[in-house]
Design an enzyme around this catalytic site. Structure first.
Site, PDB file in Angstrom:
ATOM      1  N   CYS A   1      -0.290  31.828 -10.449  1.00 53.76           N
ATOM      2  CA  CYS A   1       0.692  32.240 -10.187  1.00 53.76           C
ATOM      3  C   CYS A   1       0.196  32.815  -8.932  1.00 53.76           C
ATOM      4  CB  CYS A   1      -0.058  33.645 -10.611  1.00 53.76           C
ATOM      5  SG  CYS A   1       0.693  35.661 -10.855  1.00 53.76           S
TER       6      CYS A   1
ATOM      7  N   ASP B   1       9.657  33.354 -17.699  1.00 53.59           N
ATOM      8  CA  ASP B   1       8.874  34.031 -16.895  1.00 53.59           C
ATOM      9  C   ASP B   1       9.886  35.280 -16.299  1.00 53.59           C
ATOM     10  OD1 ASP B   1       8.059  34.372 -14.639  1.00 53.59           O
ATOM     11  OD2 ASP B   1       6.905  32.840 -14.411  1.00 53.59           O
TER      12      ASP B   1
ATOM     13  N   HIS C   1       5.762  34.068 -18.187  1.00 53.14           N
ATOM     14  CA  HIS C   1       4.854  33.781 -17.295  1.00 53.14           C
ATOM     15  C   HIS C   1       3.515  33.566 -17.578  1.00 53.14           C
ATOM     16  CE1 HIS C   1       3.501  34.356 -12.697  1.00 53.14           C
ATOM     17  NE2 HIS C   1       2.908  34.604 -13.245  1.00 53.14           N
TER      18      HIS C   1
END
Length: 218
Positions: A98, A155, A187
């Protein structure tokens, strides 16, 4: 019997949240492969995210962290690993998730001594700001370090269009980088402490990470 001479790898881990499991899984991997794992506290000057559970509070702290500070701290981490922990600077790799995935791209461009990197669903594009003057899309064409990007097709925060943009940019670099998109993954598909976890994609990405680092001498 493990000989000290076998302790040859540096494995720098970047964590997005203060209470996540990724660094510990990587530490387990590195202990098996006799690697030197490091998970620096990259947000600590702005706040201690390990004491927070609310994602909005965590994001508020992370948003204050300048890229220049992070890259400098990673340089210091590598220096410490080499001088104090008997790490081998010739086998330096980096991975991140991330927020850390974005930083993984940037550090690979920043430090030419990185042998390989794996970025998990790191943001690729954005507006230039004082804290974040560049994004992965801006450094892709000049990248020399082989990067493996692992992304989810579902995502909502990282549109597939932006993933395809960097794939095209990477074609003009000499990095031999690759992008993998898991069509059904959201995600944070590797985060086994969150509902977004997808076991099949996570395991495949994990296997790819190990093969990628081995392929490039890490």
């Amino acid at each position: 019997m493990i000989k000290l001479s076998n302790w040859t790898k540096i494995f720098t881990v970047i964590a997005r949240e203060g209470k996540q499991s990724q660094p510990w899984r990587l530490l387990h991997f590195t202990s098996f492969h006799m690697a030197n794992a490091n998970a620096p506290e990259l947000f600590i000057r702005q706040g201690d995210v390990s004491k927070l559970s609310n994602i909005d509070e965590i994001r508020a702290i992370v948003a204050k962290v300048p890229d220049s500070q992070v890259l400098s701290d990673l340089d210091a981490t590598v220096d410490w690993a080499v001088k104090s922990a008997k790490g081998n600077a010739d086998k330096l790799a980096i991975t991140g998730f991330c927020w850390g995935g974005r930083i993984t791209w940037l550090y690979a461009a920043h430090n030419p001594n990185v042998k390989a990197g794996v970025a998990w669903y790191g943001r690729l594009v954005g507006n230039a700001t004082e804290l974040q003057p560049k994004h992965p899309i801006d450094i892709a064409f000049e990248l020399k370090v082989p990067m493996l990007g692992l992304y989810g097709g579902q995502d909502t925060g990282i549109p597939v269009e932006t993933v395809e943009q960097i794939r095209e940019k990477l074609k003009s670099s000499s990095s031999k980088s690759e992008i993998i998109v898991y069509p059904d993954a959201p995600h944070a598909f590797f985060a086994d402490y969150r509902p977004s976890y997808r076991e099949k994609e996570a395991q495949d990405g994990w296997q790819r990470l190990q093969k990628w680092f081995k392929q490039y001498g890490v």
